[in-house]
Design a protein around this motif. Sequence first.
Motif: not given
Length: 585
Positions: A299-300, A319-320, A460-468
């Motif tokens: 979320r950050t 995710e951008l 900006k990058v709105v999200s980063a998470f594990s996996g595809p």
Amino acid sequence: MNPNIETNPLLERLPKHLKQFIKPQDYSDYTPINQAVWRYVMRKNVDYLSKVAHHSYLDGLKKTGIEVDSIPSMYGMNRILTEIGWAAVAVDGFIPPNAFMEFQAYNVLVIASDIRQLEHIEYTPAPDIIHEGAGHAPIIANPEYAEYLRRFGEIGCKAISSHKDYQMYEAIRLLSILKEAEDTPQEKIDEAEKAVADLQNNMGELSEMAQIRNLHWWTVEYGLIGTVEDPKIYGAGLLSSIGESAWCMTDNVKKIPYDISAANQNFDITQLQPQLYVTPNFSYLSLILEEFANKMALRTGGLSGIQKLIHSNALGTIELSTGLQISGVFTNVLEEEGKPVYIQTTGKTALSYREKELVGHGTLTHPHGFGSPIGKLKGFNLAIEDMSPKDLQAYSIVENETVKLEFEGNIIVEGEIITGSRNLHGEIILISFRNCTVTHGETILFQPDWGNYDMAIGKKVVSAFSGPADVNSFDLINIVPSSQTIKAKHTDERDDLEVLYQTVRSIRENKDSKSELQSVFEKLKNSHSNDWLLSVEIAELLKDSGEKQLLQEVLVYLDQLKAKRPEVAHLITGGLDLIFDKEAV
């Protein structure tokens, strides 16, 4: 058990990479001793937990079709779980945390189908069908808790691991297997314990996955509900442990009001827990979960999210702001004033939008990595994604034009525009170039002879998470544990004892004549003098029969056994208490 019994439609929805962990439950593998272990634990649990467990436990036993007398069949459980919107699958021991949680996100309960040895009847560090089937399954019949479990899986499977987390998972899995297996040399256990301890002392800052596993442990596995002064049990680890469920209710275990600080409280699966957390109600669990999720890179996003993915050295996604998702192994990020200005993956990479791979932008198109500037153009108030067609025309950001785009952070992209891709809102999310050069100061990030250049668009990058983003973009098969659970050994002595257990079970189930009990008891005394559970079962069958003399012989024998084996004396007493309603025996 009939293998053709109806399965659960939820299982058909599972992606291939989760199905690889599923193994068939061969019900014929359960021996009469296994069945006796299940029955003893369940009878003790139902008797004791009816007083100290959350009311959902007993209600759930009925709703999920879990019987006291027999190990549950996965087929039967699935038929009944369908009614409450869940399913169950059998697996081999611990599976990776991300996979475990992703199963939960699909409303699928993961059940380790092995069962603990008689020697570990009170507690085993290895997951087994008592823990999963009798611990987890009943509580999910509570709709509020079931939604917490599903939501936990949905968020938890996106948590980013550190590169040491998988090493820790493998080390804990191996330790649990060795401790549960019979005749494991002590030096092997000591070696495995040292490996776990060494990793625990050198994990560094806790990753998101480590933190959310802590929350899972202190709620789903070892949670209490109510008040600190009068807590009830709902955690599966406690519901399935006849030893720890009683221990946890004493003053020896500190009771703490549950809050987000539990994310930083580590645990040891091989020891009784010294403290437990108490939630006032199930809805409060969801409140804390959302509070934690608000701090996750999911979320950050931002620079810290990309850095977490780089540190994980594993497949992840950013995710951008346009919704474009880049999935791969992130290896580098250039930053300026605390913001990412260029990201780089190495190896197979895929681009997606709304969890669906963009046509022509899978791993075949990007087999060696992907790099792109992030952010705004230098000197422009308007980001590319916010530009109207007229704005784009004014800045020559159109097909067949050769442009030089200078981004904040001194990233320069120069080349001929081939085309652009837009999202559902009409925003440009990707621009493709030919004859393109990308530089950062004196460093060349991309050059024309590498082929066409695809530039991601996002301020900006709105999200980063594990996996595809899209699970179909990558081959996720064969990411399975390196260690395998160890099955009980077959010996002539064990096989002979199994026959005696089966005889007693048949007498109980078929209400046959109890005349054979005398010979079973004699064989037990003469050939299996260390076994205690079968004598308890014989005493149960004799209680209401006219064989008072044989019953007295069995009770005397059990008293002698308690003196001979003090480590199981309380188990014998506990079994007799169930039979004689705590009368003096």
